[in-house]
Design an enzyme around this catalytic site. Structure first.
Site, mmCIF file in Angstrom:
data_model
loop_
_atom_site.group_PDB
_atom_site.id
_atom_site.type_symbol
_atom_site.label_atom_id
_atom_site.label_comp_id
_atom_site.label_asym_id
_atom_site.label_seq_id
_atom_site.Cartn_x
_atom_site.Cartn_y
_atom_site.Cartn_z
ATOM 1 N N CYS A 155 1.403 3.405 10.672
ATOM 2 C CA CYS A 155 2.626 4.198 11.146
ATOM 3 C C CYS A 155 3.452 4.464 13.154
ATOM 4 O O CYS A 155 4.486 5.291 12.859
ATOM 5 C CB CYS A 155 1.926 5.929 10.637
ATOM 6 S SG CYS A 155 0.856 5.735 9.227
ATOM 7 N N ASP B 134 1.601 2.011 -9.693
ATOM 8 C CA ASP B 134 1.961 0.678 -8.747
ATOM 9 C C ASP B 134 2.483 -0.240 -9.675
ATOM 10 O O ASP B 134 1.740 -0.761 -10.367
ATOM 11 C CB ASP B 134 0.551 0.737 -7.950
ATOM 12 C CG ASP B 134 1.642 -0.338 -6.666
ATOM 13 O OD1 ASP B 134 1.260 0.588 -5.783
ATOM 14 O OD2 ASP B 134 2.207 -1.147 -6.586
ATOM 15 N N THR C 254 9.770 -0.300 8.977
ATOM 16 C CA THR C 254 10.804 -1.006 9.680
ATOM 17 C C THR C 254 11.735 -1.837 9.471
ATOM 18 O O THR C 254 11.320 -3.073 8.555
ATOM 19 C CB THR C 254 10.404 -1.112 11.474
ATOM 20 O OG1 THR C 254 9.380 -0.080 11.592
ATOM 21 C CG2 THR C 254 11.614 -1.438 12.367
ATOM 22 N N VAL D 154 5.279 5.489 -1.280
ATOM 23 C CA VAL D 154 5.777 3.591 -1.356
ATOM 24 C C VAL D 154 5.780 3.895 0.380
ATOM 25 O O VAL D 154 6.168 4.686 0.890
ATOM 26 C CB VAL D 154 6.599 3.920 -2.039
ATOM 27 C CG1 VAL D 154 7.064 3.668 -3.504
ATOM 28 C CG2 VAL D 154 7.898 4.844 -2.038
HETATM 29 N N1 LIG Z 1 -1.342 4.309 5.699
HETATM 30 C C1 LIG Z 1 -1.546 5.721 6.500
HETATM 31 O O1 LIG Z 1 -2.817 6.318 7.088
HETATM 32 C C2 LIG Z 1 -0.310 7.023 6.628
HETATM 33 C C3 LIG Z 1 -0.756 8.096 6.529
HETATM 34 C C4 LIG Z 1 0.256 9.158 6.441
HETATM 35 C C5 LIG Z 1 1.456 8.941 5.825
HETATM 36 N N2 LIG Z 1 1.691 7.322 5.836
HETATM 37 C C6 LIG Z 1 2.970 7.214 4.651
HETATM 38 O O2 LIG Z 1 2.417 7.303 3.446
HETATM 39 C C7 LIG Z 1 3.537 5.659 3.097
HETATM 40 C C8 LIG Z 1 3.128 4.818 2.487
HETATM 41 O O3 LIG Z 1 1.487 4.272 3.246
HETATM 42 P P1 LIG Z 1 0.479 3.456 2.836
HETATM 43 O O4 LIG Z 1 0.195 2.880 3.784
HETATM 44 O O5 LIG Z 1 0.033 4.449 1.330
HETATM 45 O O6 LIG Z 1 1.736 2.122 2.228
HETATM 46 P P2 LIG Z 1 1.118 0.800 1.054
HETATM 47 O O7 LIG Z 1 2.090 -0.328 1.694
HETATM 48 O O8 LIG Z 1 -0.376 0.774 1.673
HETATM 49 O O9 LIG Z 1 1.596 1.107 -0.306
HETATM 50 C C9 LIG Z 1 2.733 1.056 -0.655
HETATM 51 C C10 LIG Z 1 2.327 0.877 -2.054
HETATM 52 O O10 LIG Z 1 3.893 1.540 -3.091
HETATM 53 C C11 LIG Z 1 4.086 0.343 -3.618
HETATM 54 N N3 LIG Z 1 5.250 0.426 -4.101
HETATM 55 C C12 LIG Z 1 6.440 -0.017 -3.389
HETATM 56 N N4 LIG Z 1 7.112 -0.056 -4.327
HETATM 57 C C13 LIG Z 1 7.827 0.596 -5.117
HETATM 58 C C14 LIG Z 1 7.788 0.928 -6.922
HETATM 59 N N5 LIG Z 1 9.303 1.052 -6.882
HETATM 60 N N6 LIG Z 1 7.311 1.607 -8.214
HETATM 61 C C15 LIG Z 1 6.120 1.214 -7.788
HETATM 62 N N7 LIG Z 1 4.946 1.450 -6.605
HETATM 63 C C16 LIG Z 1 5.740 0.556 -5.564
HETATM 64 C C17 LIG Z 1 3.686 -1.111 -3.078
HETATM 65 O O11 LIG Z 1 3.395 -2.404 -4.092
HETATM 66 C C18 LIG Z 1 1.955 -0.449 -2.548
HETATM 67 O O12 LIG Z 1 1.323 -0.842 -2.783
HETATM 68 C C19 LIG Z 1 4.802 5.096 3.847
HETATM 69 O O13 LIG Z 1 6.184 5.585 4.543
HETATM 70 C C20 LIG Z 1 3.486 5.756 5.122
HETATM 71 O O14 LIG Z 1 4.836 6.337 6.449
HETATM 72 C C21 LIG Z 1 0.587 6.296 5.399
HETATM 73 O O1 LIG Z 2 -7.867 8.505 21.493
HETATM 74 C C1 LIG Z 2 -6.656 7.072 21.054
HETATM 75 C C2 LIG Z 2 -7.157 7.109 19.822
HETATM 76 C C3 LIG Z 2 -6.888 6.451 18.225
HETATM 77 N N1 LIG Z 2 -6.498 5.137 19.107
HETATM 78 C C4 LIG Z 2 -6.044 4.481 18.500
HETATM 79 O O2 LIG Z 2 -4.251 4.710 17.856
HETATM 80 C C5 LIG Z 2 -4.156 4.082 16.922
HETATM 81 C C6 LIG Z 2 -4.518 5.634 15.414
HETATM 82 O O3 LIG Z 2 -5.426 5.501 15.461
HETATM 83 P P1 LIG Z 2 -5.736 7.046 14.434
HETATM 84 O O4 LIG Z 2 -3.877 8.196 14.396
HETATM 85 O O5 LIG Z 2 -6.635 7.335 14.757
HETATM 86 O O6 LIG Z 2 -5.588 5.939 13.124
HETATM 87 P P2 LIG Z 2 -4.123 6.656 11.815
HETATM 88 O O7 LIG Z 2 -4.224 6.174 10.624
HETATM 89 O O8 LIG Z 2 -2.801 5.455 12.512
HETATM 90 O O9 LIG Z 2 -3.407 7.833 11.764
HETATM 91 C C7 LIG Z 2 -2.070 8.012 12.045
HETATM 92 O O10 LIG Z 2 -0.740 7.689 11.397
HETATM 93 C C8 LIG Z 2 -1.068 8.250 10.135
HETATM 94 C C9 LIG Z 2 0.284 7.830 9.659
HETATM 95 O O11 LIG Z 2 0.953 7.920 10.098
HETATM 96 C C10 LIG Z 2 -1.288 10.201 10.121
HETATM 97 O O12 LIG Z 2 -1.205 10.387 9.256
HETATM 98 C C11 LIG Z 2 -2.368 10.078 11.393
HETATM 99 O O13 LIG Z 2 -2.026 11.748 11.377
HETATM 100 C C12 LIG Z 2 -2.353 10.142 12.633
HETATM 101 O O14 LIG Z 2 -3.505 9.886 13.255
HETATM 102 C C13 LIG Z 2 -5.363 3.182 16.334
HETATM 103 O O15 LIG Z 2 -5.596 1.465 16.462
HETATM 104 C C14 LIG Z 2 -6.668 3.213 17.201
HETATM 105 O O16 LIG Z 2 -8.005 2.569 17.848
HETATM 106 C C15 LIG Z 2 -6.224 4.955 20.602
HETATM 107 O O17 LIG Z 2 -6.285 4.226 21.110
HETATM 108 N N2 LIG Z 2 -6.947 5.977 21.051
#
Ligand SMILES: NC(=O)c1ccc[n+]([C@@H]2O[C@H](COP(=O)([O-])OP(=O)(O)OC[C@H]3O[C@@H](n4cnc5c(N)ncnc54)[C@H](O)[C@@H]3O)[C@@H](O)[C@H]2O)c1
Ligand SMILES: O=c1ccn([C@@H]2O[C@H](COP(=O)(O)OP(=O)(O)O[C@H]3O[C@H](CO)[C@@H](O)[C@H](O)[C@H]3O)[C@@H](O)[C@H]2O)c(=O)[nH]1
Length: 463
Positions: free
Chosen positions: A275, A35, A92, A88
């Site tokens: 997300c 990172d 939006t 990364v």
């Molecule tokens: N948070 C979730 O639960 C979740 C779940 C599924 C998918 N996603 C997706 O996964 C991706 C990452 O999400 P996140 O929540 O881990 O984001 P995050 O912001 O927690 O982490 C992203 C990291 O990437 C680093 N970064 C950015 N540009 C970089 C570069 N050029 N070189 C090295 N490091 C760099 C940033 O410093 C940061 O630490 C997003 O596209 C998100 O939509 C997130």
């Molecule tokens: O019945 C429900 C379920 C969830 N939530 C809310 O919905 C939001 C999202 O919850 P959840 O989906 O459990 O957590 P995330 O970590 O945002 O996970 C979603 O977003 C991720 C990022 O893309 C995906 O990977 C996951 O599959 C997807 O569940 C939270 O505010 C929850 O409180 C409700 O209000 N009612």
């Protein structure tokens, strides 16, 4: 020789996902998570990890320094790796074309340029970030146009479906792992190479292979469908409050239909997290770009309903408190967007606090995992015209009883388990009367609270 894996992006996805790959792959893999954020990497290398996620500490402790490494040396990790996850952030866009709707893919592109510039051998590049459909094509073009002779890149889409708070469980036992790639011989070989990594612990029948575009779009579709269910039950909650129906009973009744299923039907103050909103808006932008305005409107409504739900809840608080909350202490229990995480991105709590601050309320906040500085940062971000109001109006407590003491209303915004077991009788004694409690998560024992003397206001029912 272990398979050398690099992950660019040590965030909520890259960190836990790669820690589990290291744990499950054992001696067969060497994983380096890199990172540009030094502070984050230092935290991954310390006893206090940068994110709170149940079970994560144990996984990291077992692998770190053996086959799992955290570093800011992106170039060396890229050079060494056979497989590179790009994990990364893709927020939006906040500027230019598509502002407020399209996904900002500049960090993904920057990774592609780094990989192209420093690769001395062929690589499999894996989109782990959630990206707009056809991003793989962009990556392929940038990589091929900038790399040294004789080096090839295969791009795979491997979206992540973990949810925060249950990330380790979701990674240990995923419903499915999705891998999209090209139908060519090389594409199929790349898919097989990544499949081998997951197959150390995921049964092969759960590893799904599709073409690249289906995989990219499936991620947006999955989040859109999940969020749509929440907006659907929240829409019902508004009807319930005016009709005497109880949204929990409605959810149970419809959820027992096996075609609908019982999960993700919990009415709430609104969904948060980094997300859902972002990915739906990404889908809306895609539909608009494809000249499909009806499709775009359909999905946009899921977000509109969510904003409505948050505002509706704030208005209810204000209405119940005799149409004024000015100078009244309101206690917010919970600031994270869901329980078992310290993440506040797009948390409904931020917007409800904003609405209440707009009305001049004094807000006290308690959350068991969200850091003090994070709450201040989030509330300042919605107070741009008057950032000083955060110091004026907000107090952040480490003791829930101090947060609740003397409040005109207690408002539950996150479903933390500990909120259920508080001694509300003791709290009641400290409150101005009539005492109000608002349950935005349907977790409290409402009849018990009523018997103590509280006025109880609950999402989706009249108590
Ligand atoms: N948070 C979730 O639960 C979740 C779940 C599924 C998918 N996603 C997706 O996964 C991706 C990452 O999400 P996140 O929540 O881990 O984001 P995050 O912001 O927690 O982490 C992203 C990291 O990437 C680093 N970064 C950015 N540009 C970089 C570069 N050029 N070189 C090295 N490091 C760099 C940033 O410093 C940061 O630490 C997003 O596209 C998100 O939509 C997130
Ligand atoms: O019945 C429900 C379920 C969830 N939530 C809310 O919905 C939001 C999202 O919850 P959840 O989906 O459990 O957590 P995330 O970590 O945002 O996970 C979603 O977003 C991720 C990022 O893309 C995906 O990977 C996951 O599959 C997807 O569940 C939270 O505010 C929850 O409180 C409700 O209000 N009612």
């Amino acid at each position: 020789m272990p398979t050398k894996i690099c992950c660019i992006g040590a965030g909520y996805v890259g960190g836990p996902t790669c820690s589990v790959i290291a744990l499950k792959g054992g001696d067969n893999v060497k994983v380096t998570v890199v990172d540009i954020n030094q502070e984050r990497i230092d935290a991954w290398n310390s006893d206090e990890l940068p994110i709170y996620e149940p079970g994560l500490d144990e996984v990291v402790k077992q692998c770190r320094g053996k086959n799992l490494f955290f570093s800011t040396d992106v170039v060396s990790a890229v050079k060494e790796a056979e497989l590179i996850f790009v994990s990364v952030n893709t927020p939006t866009k906040s500027y230019g074309i598509g502002k407020g709707c399209a996904a900002d893919v500049r960090y993904v592109e920057s990774c592609a340029r780094t990989i192209a510039e420093h690769s001395e051998s062929s690589k499999i590049v894996i989109e782990k970030s959630t990206v707009p459909a056809r991003t793989a094509e962009t990556l392929q073009k940038i990589l091929q146009a900038n790399c040294r002779d004789g080096i090839t890149f295969d791009i795979l889409s491997n979206p992540e479906f973990l949810a925060e708070g249950t990330a380790i469980k979701d990674l240990f036992e995923p419903d499915r792992v999705l891998i999209g790639g090209e139908q060519s011989e090389r594409g199929q070989a790349a898919i097989e190479k990544l499949t081998e990594v997951y197959a150390y612990w995921v049964p092969r029948e759960r590893i799904l292979h599709t073409n690249t575009w289906s995989s990219e779009l499936s991620k947006l579709a999955a989040n859109a469908f999940l969020a749509q269910r929440i907006s659907s039950i929240n829409a019902m909650s508004a009807i319930c409050e005016s009709t005497g129906a109880d949204v929990s009973e409605v959810a149970r009744a419809i959820g027992m239909d096996s075609r609908l299923g019982s999960k993700f039907l919990r009415a709430s103050v609104g969904f948060g997290g980094s997300c859902f909103q972002k990915d739906i808006l990404n889908l809306v932008y895609l539909a608009e770009s494809l000249n499909l305005p009806e499709v775009a409107d359909y999905w946009r409504q899921v977000v509109t309903l969510n904003d409505y739900q948050e505002r509706r809840f704030s208005r209810r608080i204000i209405r119940c408190l005799f149409n004024t909350v000015s100078t009244k202490k309101i206690c917010l229990l919970g600031f994270a967007f869901k329980k078992d995480t310290g993440d506040t991105r797009e948390s409904a709590a931020i917007y409800i606090a904003q609405h209440l601050m707009d009305e001049g309320a004094n807000i006290s906040v308690y959350d068991p995992k969200v850091k003090h500085a994070q709450i201040v940062h989030d509330l300042k971000s919605v107070s741009r015209d008057d950032p000083a109001r955060v110091e004026r109006l907000v107090s952040i407590e480490t003791d829930p009883y101090a947060a609740m003491s003397g409040a005109h209303a207690i408002v539950v915004l996150t479903e933390w388990d500990e909120f259920v077991d508080y001694d509300y009788k003791k709290v009641y004694e400290t409150l101005p009367k009539p005492a109000y409690i608002f349950d935005g998560r349907l977790i409290l024992d409402h009849s018990k609270l009523k018997s103590i003397g509280f006025n109880v206001e609950v999402i989706g029912k009249s108590v």
